[in-house]
Design an enzyme around this catalytic site. Sequence first.
Site, PDB file in Angstrom:
ATOM      1  N   GLU A 122       0.704  -0.893   0.278  1.00  0.00           N
ATOM      2  CA  GLU A 122       0.012   0.004   0.233  1.00  0.00           C
ATOM      3  C   GLU A 122       0.645   1.181  -0.045  1.00  0.00           C
ATOM      4  OE1 GLU A 122      -1.829   0.037   4.012  1.00  0.00           O
ATOM      5  OE2 GLU A 122      -0.713  -1.057   4.605  1.00  0.00           O
ATOM      6  N   ARG A 200      -3.036  -8.506  13.009  1.00  0.00           N
ATOM      7  CA  ARG A 200      -3.214  -7.808  13.891  1.00  0.00           C
ATOM      8  C   ARG A 200      -2.228  -7.416  15.086  1.00  0.00           C
ATOM      9  NH1 ARG A 200      -9.019  -7.740  14.637  1.00  0.00           N
ATOM     10  NH2 ARG A 200      -9.549  -6.397  13.228  1.00  0.00           N
TER      11      ARG A 200
END
Length: 323
Positions: A122, A200
């Site tokens: 990204e 996470r």
Amino acid sequence: MSQLYPLKFNPIFKEKLWGGQKIKTILGKEFGDLDNCGETWELSGVPGNISEVANGALKGKQLTDLIVENNAELVGDSIYQHFENEFPLLIKFIDAGQDLSVQVHPDDELAQKRHACPGKTEMWYIMQADEGASLINGFVKDTNREEYQEYFNNGKIMDLLHSQKVETGEVYYLPAGRVHTIGKGLMIAEIQQTSDITYRIYDFDRVDKDGKQRELHVEEALDAIDFSKPEQLKSEYETVLNQANTIVSSPYFSTNMLILDQRKTMKRSELDCFKIYIAVGGSGKIEGVPIKFGEVVLVPACMKEYTIEPDGELELLETYIEL
């Protein structure tokens, strides 16, 4: 086959534990009954979150249906051959009312193996930054799995991570495997591969509305992490008026900054790909279709020539894929 034109899409709003109000107060997008909006997905082919056309004769059509009907006319021949009916990029605006979790995304190989989907590389463009806002971007030094686990198990993982202050207009490219987080007070335009896989690592011991901590993916993340210190933290770029200034050039997407103060005719002789325009300042029109700060327009691959006309000054991120 449809007659294609520059396409706008209805945002898909996402309430998040860490979300804020800037999508409404700064971008002017109403997100209804949600308490906050952490993300607005502006252009998405992610299953279950398919974008819907908001303008013109194709209004109401889903992005994936347009690809099925138009193939290379919409996305480009090489893109269609490679990705078929899947749209390869996901465009978001993110408002971090609080720090996001410390996280990592898998690369293509690991994501395909575990989730049968692409990985997630990204880039972030900082649209607005509160004073003192920061982000985490990789490690402060080269490390390894064992040392990382030692820091993690001793509750000192934050000591191993590189934190830096951030300002509006900065760009960060984050390859899959880079441990990162977006800090409180940042609003970001994100360009990424079409993937929603996040591991996470640490979530500051927060709880949701029901008093539950969010799921962590500590073990899964170990195989995804790049333990080396990043060679480059921030992407430097030029801001020459009325020309394409390269920001990112990668196998997954390329992005230019366009700052226009006069009408510009865009001609594509070789590039066989759609182009995505993300307005990060000002307003204008792309072949007559209005675009303003916080909006996204998809120009189909079949449009080999089109005009962009600013209202005064217009700042655009221009994104596409070169295969």
